[in-house]
Enzyme design. Sequence first.
Site, PDB file in Angstrom:
ATOM      1  N   THR A 166      -3.548  13.483  -6.866  1.00  0.00           N
ATOM      2  CA  THR A 166      -3.054  14.410  -5.851  1.00  0.00           C
ATOM      3  C   THR A 166      -3.790  15.742  -5.871  1.00  0.00           C
ATOM      4  OG1 THR A 166      -0.918  13.503  -6.480  1.00  0.00           O
ATOM      5  CG2 THR A 166      -0.882  15.432  -5.045  1.00  0.00           C
ATOM      6  N   ARG A 175       5.068   1.288  -1.479  1.00  0.00           N
ATOM      7  CA  ARG A 175       5.367   2.282  -2.520  1.00  0.00           C
ATOM      8  C   ARG A 175       5.101   3.711  -2.015  1.00  0.00           C
ATOM      9  NH1 ARG A 175       2.471   6.507  -5.565  1.00  0.00           N
ATOM     10  NH2 ARG A 175       3.349   6.569  -7.656  1.00  0.00           N
ATOM     11  N   VAL A 176       6.030   4.602  -2.314  1.00  0.00           N
ATOM     12  CA  VAL A 176       5.862   6.027  -2.033  1.00  0.00           C
ATOM     13  C   VAL A 176       5.990   6.762  -3.360  1.00  0.00           C
ATOM     14  CG1 VAL A 176       6.944   8.027  -0.924  1.00  0.00           C
ATOM     15  CG2 VAL A 176       6.701   5.881   0.343  1.00  0.00           C
ATOM     16  N   GLY A 177       5.083   7.698  -3.614  1.00  0.00           N
ATOM     17  CA  GLY A 177       5.112   8.448  -4.874  1.00  0.00           C
ATOM     18  C   GLY A 177       5.883   9.744  -4.743  1.00  0.00           C
ATOM     19  N   ASP A 178       5.602  10.653  -5.655  1.00  0.00           N
ATOM     20  CA  ASP A 178       6.300  11.943  -5.682  1.00  0.00           C
ATOM     21  C   ASP A 178       5.776  12.923  -4.630  1.00  0.00           C
ATOM     22  OD1 ASP A 178       3.858  11.911  -7.252  1.00  0.00           O
ATOM     23  OD2 ASP A 178       4.338  13.959  -7.835  1.00  0.00           O
ATOM     24  N   THR A 223       1.071  16.378 -10.400  1.00  0.00           N
ATOM     25  CA  THR A 223       0.042  15.350 -10.346  1.00  0.00           C
ATOM     26  C   THR A 223       0.387  14.280 -11.376  1.00  0.00           C
ATOM     27  OG1 THR A 223      -2.344  14.958 -10.487  1.00  0.00           O
ATOM     28  CG2 THR A 223      -1.445  16.569 -12.015  1.00  0.00           C
ATOM     29  N   GLY A 224      -0.159  13.084 -11.190  1.00  0.00           N
ATOM     30  CA  GLY A 224       0.067  12.031 -12.173  1.00  0.00           C
ATOM     31  C   GLY A 224       0.979  10.935 -11.637  1.00  0.00           C
ATOM     32  N   GLY A 274       3.741   9.280 -10.198  1.00  0.00           N
ATOM     33  CA  GLY A 274       4.782   9.845  -9.357  1.00  0.00           C
ATOM     34  C   GLY A 274       6.185   9.410  -9.713  1.00  0.00           C
TER      35      GLY A 274
HETATM   36  N1  GLY Z   1       1.227  11.699  -7.917  1.00  0.00           N
HETATM   37  C1  GLY Z   1       0.791  10.814  -6.941  1.00  0.00           C
HETATM   38  C2  GLY Z   1       1.501   9.539  -6.893  1.00  0.00           C
HETATM   39  O1  GLY Z   1       2.053   9.081  -7.872  1.00  0.00           O
HETATM   40  O2  GLY Z   1       1.523   8.946  -5.846  1.00  0.00           O
END
Ligand code: GLY
Length: 326
Positions: free
Chosen positions: A187, A215-218, A238-239, A241
């Site tokens: 990110t 899938r949706v992240g943070d 970042t990282g 999610g």
């Molecule tokens: N931090 C980005 C994700 O996990 O999608």
Amino acid sequence: MSDRRKFLKSSVSAVSVIPMIACKAENGNSVLSQEVVKPALISTWNHGIVANNAAWKILGDNGKAIDAVEAGVRLTESDPTGQSVGIGGRPDMNGDVTLDACIMNEKGDCGSVAYLKNIEHPISVARQVMEETPHVMLVGDGAKQFALEKGHPEINLLTDQSKQEWQKWLESERKVLPKINVENHDTIGLLALDSHGDLSGACTTSGAAWKLPGRVGDSPIIGAGLYVDNEVGGATATGWGEAVIRAVGCFLVVELMRQGNSAQRACELAVERVISKNPDWREIQVGFIALSKDGNYGGYCIQPGFDYAVQTANLDNQMIKSGSRI
Ligand code: GLY
């Protein structure tokens, strides 16, 4: 170069070089008050340098933080060599590049898009959701339809490089958890404090490589991948999610600053919370960066290897190596 400048270059945070005075908040808690350093920018990873340059031009002309953060991360979204944001992002396990982004301004308004395909600038679509609809978040086909109606062209986001890596992954044991600091290197999150003293933030990503479709992240989740409170400060993540969502990471960082912690300390405490909520924490990367209302900044992560770009009224645009838990 002055001694002070040299110290800043080697420091994780500028907190310790600015005189701080303890005073009482309305709730009786002690808070730190200090010289305000503005404008100021902080952004994740080395793609942050280019993003900061674009954002700084806007802040330097007394522009607004919200315009600066959007302009900065749009460059990262358009860079086909970046394989974790926008064009060139690594696809999901079906070979589809899907994008997540959100944005937040000084009024606490926010906009977000998730699982958006074939659109170059999800951050600008997120801003349009914020400014031109009564909603906060649009996903999937609805987000795409909205983007097309707003005039965003449909484009192919899958580059040859990412396609080849995906094809190689298909022939491997097909692990979904990405390699730390590589397949989730990651990110772009950008926080800005403008010369008017207002904060905004943006974050945008193609998410974890080889993720399950849908899938949706943070990154598009307000409070997880990004949070801004103009009274206190902002944070972005970042990282991995999933781990950030479990801890509502960026809301937590901002609340920790509200309690009187420096931006640096707030990031450290939030990483500890992530660790406490994720038994697999040694296998994942999570990093936070934060910028407070007075231009104090910090960053911290689980695994070594994360760095962030900082530019302030006192500091030229440069990379800072994040402290890490491991
Ligand atoms: N931090 C980005 C994700 O996990 O999608």
